[in-house]
Design an enzyme around this catalytic site. Structure first.
Site, PDB file in Angstrom:
ATOM      1  CB  SER A  40       4.269  40.274  21.631  1.00 30.23           C
ATOM      2  OG  SER A  40       3.505  40.528  22.838  1.00 30.23           O
ATOM      3  CE  LYS A  47      -3.524  33.721  23.340  1.00 26.76           C
ATOM      4  NZ  LYS A  47      -2.495  34.388  24.147  1.00 26.76           N
ATOM      5  CD  GLU A 101       2.875  30.840  22.802  1.00 24.03           C
ATOM      6  OE1 GLU A 101       2.473  31.051  21.868  1.00 24.03           O
ATOM      7  OE2 GLU A 101       2.200  30.384  23.654  1.00 24.03           O
TER       8      GLU A 101
END
Ligand code: 13P
Length: 250
Positions: A212, A11, A167
């Site tokens: 996660s 990211k 996701e």
């Protein structure tokens, strides 16, 4: 036989210097991955792609986004020829943060995927439902739409270049990971949609789970028959945590 793949999505993290520090340990991580018989890669910011390429050429790289036009008046964007010039062939498309904060839609994803495949590149296409959609039990409808619009023009001959990541938006960066059963159920559903479109080629397409994923739970997901790996945010940022992810796969 599909190989297992752990892909770090960094990211908007790491300066070029920090990326180079990670890449200095890249060969060490690659040796561990080889021992574990899995593949690994990272998606740094555009600015760090060439840094990693030069520091650790064997580490698989992906860009986090690309524009579908090859050039033009699109301030702030990066084109496919620009990525090709520095040897990048994989691009994350449709990450939920791009959909949420940058108004990306299934249709813009479609255009990007088409442009990548026309240029013989690999789209890593992200799909997944929001918390609201999950609570309304419409996950599969959402995924169906994302897959059918995003991949509308993908021909069977190109399907093996795809990687899909499931996701669930509610599990990203929240520590509330989806159970391994949910991950398996949705990854299996995605594969069934791919089978409808592409037949047996669907058995070659890697489908990752993301949200996660940590060293403590990576093993559970990768045990699932339709989960071929993980797209990992926070836990992919440090060499030590990436090492643990690799070591805990088996
Ligand atoms: P986290 O692993 O930090 O939840 O992020 C997941 C993700 O968005 C990977 O693309």
């Amino acid at each position: 036989m599909r190989r297992k793949l752990l892909f770090g999505n960094w990211k908007m993290n790491k300066t070029r210097l920090e990326a180079a520090e990670f890449a200095n340990q890249g060969e060490y991580l690659l040796q561990l991955a080889k021992k574990a018989d899995i593949d690994i890669g990272v998606a740094p910011t555009f600015l760090s792609l060439d840094v990693i390429k030069h520091t650790c050429p064997a580490l698989r790289l992906a860009a986090q986004n690309v524009h579908y036009a090859s050039k033009g008046a699109f301030t702030g964007e990066i084109s496919i020829p620009m990525l090709q010039e520095i040897g990048i062939s994989t691009v994350i498309i449709g990450h939920s943060e791009r959909r949420q904060y940058f108004a990306e839609t299934n249709l813009t994803c479609q255009k990007k995927i088409d442009a990548l495949l026309e240029n013989n590149m690999c789209p890593l296409y992200c799909v997944g439902e929001t918390l609201d959609e999950f609570e309304h039990s419409i996950t599969k409808d959402v995924i169906h739409e994302q897959i059918s619009v995003g991949l509308a023009n993908v021909k069977p001959a190109d399907a093996n270049k795809l990687i899909i990541a499931y996701e669930p938006v509610w599990s990203i960066g929240t520590g509330k990971n989806a159970s391994k059963e949910i991950a398996q159920d949705i990854c299996h559903y995605i594969r069934s949609l791919l089978k409808d479109k592409y037949g047996d080629i669907a058995d070659e397409i890697q489908i990752l789970y993301g949200g996660s994923v940590k060293p403590e739970n990576v093993h559970d997901y990768l045990l699932m028959p339709d989960v071929d790996g993980a797209l990992i945010g926070g836990a992919s940022l440090s060499v030590d945590s990436f090492r643990q992810l690799i070591e805990n796969v088996h």
